[in-house]
Structures are given as C-alpha cells and as structure tokens.
Write an enzyme that holds these catalytic residues in place. Sequence first.
Site, PDB file in Angstrom:
ATOM      1  N   HIS A 296      -2.761   6.334   4.781  1.00  0.00           N
ATOM      2  CA  HIS A 296      -1.642   6.848   4.883  1.00  0.00           C
ATOM      3  C   HIS A 296      -1.124   8.149   4.531  1.00  0.00           C
ATOM      4  O   HIS A 296      -1.713   8.453   3.055  1.00  0.00           O
ATOM      5  CB  HIS A 296      -0.848   5.546   4.228  1.00  0.00           C
ATOM      6  CG  HIS A 296      -0.553   3.915   4.801  1.00  0.00           C
ATOM      7  ND1 HIS A 296      -1.581   3.817   6.019  1.00  0.00           N
ATOM      8  CD2 HIS A 296      -0.857   2.856   4.356  1.00  0.00           C
ATOM      9  CE1 HIS A 296      -1.045   2.680   5.574  1.00  0.00           C
ATOM     10  NE2 HIS A 296      -0.746   2.003   4.803  1.00  0.00           N
TER      11      HIS A 296
ATOM     12  N   CYS B 298       0.564  -0.988  -0.204  1.00  0.00           N
ATOM     13  CA  CYS B 298      -0.136  -0.021   0.052  1.00  0.00           C
ATOM     14  C   CYS B 298       0.791   0.960   0.093  1.00  0.00           C
ATOM     15  O   CYS B 298       0.843   2.424  -0.920  1.00  0.00           O
ATOM     16  CB  CYS B 298      -1.226   0.057   0.735  1.00  0.00           C
ATOM     17  SG  CYS B 298      -0.315  -0.588   2.923  1.00  0.00           S
TER      18      CYS B 298
HETATM   19  N1  LIG Z   1      -5.063  -3.493   5.244  1.00  0.00           N
HETATM   20  C1  LIG Z   1      -4.096  -3.145   3.983  1.00  0.00           C
HETATM   21  O1  LIG Z   1      -4.321  -2.177   3.744  1.00  0.00           O
HETATM   22  C2  LIG Z   1      -3.563  -4.049   2.850  1.00  0.00           C
HETATM   23  C3  LIG Z   1      -2.795  -3.027   2.078  1.00  0.00           C
HETATM   24  C4  LIG Z   1      -2.499  -3.908   0.992  1.00  0.00           C
HETATM   25  C5  LIG Z   1      -2.388  -5.309   1.216  1.00  0.00           C
HETATM   26  N2  LIG Z   1      -2.268  -6.070   1.985  1.00  0.00           N
HETATM   27  C6  LIG Z   1      -2.431  -6.922   2.108  1.00  0.00           C
HETATM   28  O2  LIG Z   1      -3.418  -8.185   2.420  1.00  0.00           O
HETATM   29  C7  LIG Z   1      -3.659  -9.482   3.379  1.00  0.00           C
HETATM   30  C8  LIG Z   1      -5.340  -8.880   4.332  1.00  0.00           C
HETATM   31  O3  LIG Z   1      -5.009  -7.717   4.835  1.00  0.00           O
HETATM   32  P1  LIG Z   1      -5.907  -7.440   5.626  1.00  0.00           P
HETATM   33  O4  LIG Z   1      -5.630  -6.817   6.084  1.00  0.00           O
HETATM   34  O5  LIG Z   1      -7.342  -7.601   4.796  1.00  0.00           O
HETATM   35  O6  LIG Z   1      -6.134  -8.374   7.086  1.00  0.00           O
HETATM   36  P2  LIG Z   1      -7.404  -9.587   7.651  1.00  0.00           P
HETATM   37  O7  LIG Z   1      -8.252  -8.201   7.831  1.00  0.00           O
HETATM   38  O8  LIG Z   1      -6.439  -9.824   9.291  1.00  0.00           O
HETATM   39  O9  LIG Z   1      -7.745 -10.069   7.003  1.00  0.00           O
HETATM   40  C9  LIG Z   1      -7.000 -11.566   6.997  1.00  0.00           C
HETATM   41  C10 LIG Z   1      -8.723 -12.298   5.784  1.00  0.00           C
HETATM   42  O10 LIG Z   1      -7.588 -13.139   5.620  1.00  0.00           O
HETATM   43  C11 LIG Z   1      -8.690 -14.408   6.087  1.00  0.00           C
HETATM   44  N3  LIG Z   1      -7.798 -15.503   6.115  1.00  0.00           N
HETATM   45  C12 LIG Z   1      -6.588 -15.835   7.739  1.00  0.00           C
HETATM   46  N4  LIG Z   1      -6.195 -17.400   7.248  1.00  0.00           N
HETATM   47  C13 LIG Z   1      -7.180 -17.707   7.332  1.00  0.00           C
HETATM   48  C14 LIG Z   1      -7.119 -18.873   6.337  1.00  0.00           C
HETATM   49  N5  LIG Z   1      -5.943 -20.204   7.212  1.00  0.00           N
HETATM   50  N6  LIG Z   1      -7.730 -20.097   4.871  1.00  0.00           N
HETATM   51  C15 LIG Z   1      -8.567 -18.476   4.447  1.00  0.00           C
HETATM   52  N7  LIG Z   1      -8.478 -17.452   4.907  1.00  0.00           N
HETATM   53  C16 LIG Z   1      -7.726 -16.720   5.961  1.00  0.00           C
HETATM   54  C17 LIG Z   1      -9.362 -13.863   6.897  1.00  0.00           C
HETATM   55  O11 LIG Z   1     -10.628 -14.983   7.126  1.00  0.00           O
HETATM   56  P3  LIG Z   1     -11.168 -14.765   9.018  1.00  0.00           P
HETATM   57  O12 LIG Z   1     -12.147 -13.492   8.871  1.00  0.00           O
HETATM   58  O13 LIG Z   1     -11.590 -16.222   8.854  1.00  0.00           O
HETATM   59  O14 LIG Z   1      -9.874 -14.990  10.021  1.00  0.00           O
HETATM   60  C18 LIG Z   1     -10.024 -12.715   6.892  1.00  0.00           C
HETATM   61  O15 LIG Z   1     -11.293 -12.890   5.802  1.00  0.00           O
HETATM   62  C19 LIG Z   1      -2.351  -8.909   4.012  1.00  0.00           C
HETATM   63  O16 LIG Z   1      -1.119  -9.959   3.774  1.00  0.00           O
HETATM   64  C20 LIG Z   1      -2.160  -7.768   3.999  1.00  0.00           C
HETATM   65  O17 LIG Z   1      -0.751  -8.031   3.871  1.00  0.00           O
HETATM   66  C21 LIG Z   1      -3.428  -4.761   3.410  1.00  0.00           C
END
Ligand SMILES: NC(=O)c1ccc[n+]([C@@H]2O[C@H](COP(=O)([O-])OP(=O)(O)OC[C@H]3O[C@@H](n4cnc5c(N)ncnc54)[C@H](OP(=O)(O)O)[C@@H]3O)[C@@H](O)[C@H]2O)c1
Length: 336
Positions: free
Chosen positions: A242, A130
Amino acid sequence: MSEHHRVAIVGATGAVGNTLMSILEERAFPFASLKLLASHRSAGEILTFKDQPIMVEELTHNSFDGVNLVFSSAGSSISKEFIPTAIGKGCLVIDNTSAFRMDADTPLVVPEVNMDAAIRHNGLIANPNCSTIQMVVALKPIYDRVGIKRIVVSTYQSVSGKSGSAVLELVDQTTAALEGRPIEPDKFPHQMAFNVAFDWPFTDGGDSEEEMKMVNETRKILEDDTIAVSATTVRVPVFFAHSESINVETEDKLSADDARQLLSESPGIVVMDDPASRKYPLAVDVAGRDEVFVGRIREDRSIENGLNLWVVADNLRKGAALNAIQIAEMLDGISV
Ligand SMILES: NC(=O)c1ccc[n+]([C@@H]2O[C@H](COP(=O)([O-])OP(=O)(O)OC[C@H]3O[C@@H](n4cnc5c(N)ncnc54)[C@H](OP(=O)(O)O)[C@@H]3O)[C@@H](O)[C@H]2O)c1
C-alpha cells in the site's frame, strides 16, 4: 524467547495466513506445535512448513484444545464467533480482523508505537488495519517530537489487501482486458484492471468503512482523540504494498531535513528520499520487505507547520502478519 508456544493459524490458507507461515519460518519463531485452520472448503489440503507437510483442519470450537497462541485472520465474523472460545481455553489471540479493534479493553498494537498497551491484554490483542499500521509507524516519531494537530491521508491500496482471491481476480481482469474480452467484476464492486476505484462499503456520513478505520484506529493507538484525521482510501491495480500520501500539520515546526533525520533514526522505518536520483519508495520495490518506507519528505508551504510524506509498506507483512508476529515476539521478550 520461549519454545512453549503451541500455535494455531486461523485462516491459514488465505493471503495473511500464508504470509504468517512464511514469516514464522523466516524468523525461526520458536514453537512446539503448529495447527493450520480454515473452512471446511480447504480441510484436508496439505500446506508445507519448513519442508514438512501439515494438513489443514476445519475450524471448530474444539480446534483450540492443546493450543496457547492463536493468529487469527479468517474475517471479522469468524473472529467474533471463535475468539471468545480460544480465550476461554487459555489462548492468547492476536487478531488481524476488525472484530474487536475498537473495544475499550482490547489493546490495538503496533510494536514500534504502543507496545506498552499490549502488556495490558486480557487474552486478546488486535492488529490494526493495514493502512493504519504503516501510517502510525511513520507518524509516531513526529508526534513525539513536535505534536500533531491534523492528518490528511490518501491511500493507494493494493488488491492483496482485500484477499488472496482478489489478487487472482486482478490477474483475470487484466488478461481479459488485454484480450479484449468483457470484464465482469466478482470480488470488486468495479472493474479493477486499469482502474482506480473505491472498494469498501460506505457509512451514513459518506466516508468508507476503511476511511473510518484509519481515523478511529489512529486516535486509539496514539491515545489522542484531539488529532484531526481525514482519510480517503482508494484501491489501485497493484498486487502488493500500500502507498499513502500523508499531509501532516504539526503543533511545532519540523523542517524537512529534521524530519528526514528523525525518521531515519526511528524503529521500523527506512527513509528513501532522493528525488533528484529518482529514489523514493515504490510499491514494486517495497513488496516483500518488512520496514515502512518513507520518501518525498517535503515541507507543506501552504501552512505554517506542515509536512508531506509518501509512505509505502507491504500490507501482508508489516500491515498484517509481521506486525502480529512482532507482537508475540516482543511479549516473549518482555515476559522473560
Ligand atoms: N490482506 C491484507 O493485507 C490484510 C491486512 C490486514 C488485515 N487483514 C484481515 O485479515 C483477514 C484475512 O484476510 P486475507 O486477505 O487473508 O483473506 P483471504 O485470502 O480471503 O483468506 C481468508 C481465510 O479465512 C478462511 N476462512 C473463511 N471462512 C472461514 C470459515 N467459515 N471458517 C474458517 N476459516 C474460514 C479461509 O479459508 P478457506 O481457504 O477454507 O476459504 C482463508 O484461509 C480479514 O479479516 C482481513 O480484513 C487482511
């Protein structure tokens, strides 16, 4: 655009997954079916898309049957395990995690910057980090006009960049602090409420992993390993968007006025730069917006060809979900 997409969102219950759903709805992204995937913890949960209930399914290697477009945002280890299966079943995957970003044969794409790279995909396109996305959107026009020798960037990153649960933890920590209760950090390595902190693992060289992502991804996206990039990434107690202080040393001179004009004509950028009237991008105003906002455009008088910029974008939208959806939309446009 085509209606042939059979979409799956991996990580649908997370911060990025939720934003993907909102933006697919807002932009009336055309698709024939939508599958919502997450871990066993949220399997059976009901999410709403266009007022229709959709049940979340547990991600398995069979989840990609009947799917041809995957937006993946469930963390790097999940991407590493499941994306090869999705590709093997003929899906195009757009991955928000860091799992494959630096692989030589995986395009790392920001549509305003290097959409041409996306066309060379082999079933997988990576979305950059991001903090990298918003920086390269702001710097690409400058790079094209006068060249860039060196970038020095310091970030002020919101907690939603970590996860949806990090947002809830900042609420809890802030409430505890205001009520005089002890703060026990859980997702964060330090107290995050009323603090400015370092939130990423460190590499052997002393840089954080987030800092090295900004260095390596910027060079890959701009296809220029000669650019010197020095990054310091910092987490601040802000919920969404950010902010970045960027100092850029250019090959040739670009005045602040010319930079303002150039950026205001560039795709995906809003220039908001009238300090006398206190107009510059602020996280609270940029949260929920799609564009990359640039302000405080100044010449850096300490060097011959230098500019300072203040760059703010919504990390969940342009920094993640929106960028991924724009890639899919533009590939559709290109293939028509
Ligand atoms: N947040 C940002 O601004 C941003 C920006 C760029 C990239 N990213 C990347 O995007 C990804 C997700 O970020 P996020 O902020 O959305 O995280 P988050 O809010 O923690 O969401 C994680 C998601 O992954 C799922 N998950 C976790 N373990 C799993 C498994 N074993 N099998 C299937 N699904 C699973 C979770 O499902 P449950 O609800 O079932 O746990 C939830 O839907 C990360 O790799 C992060 O680095 C994030």
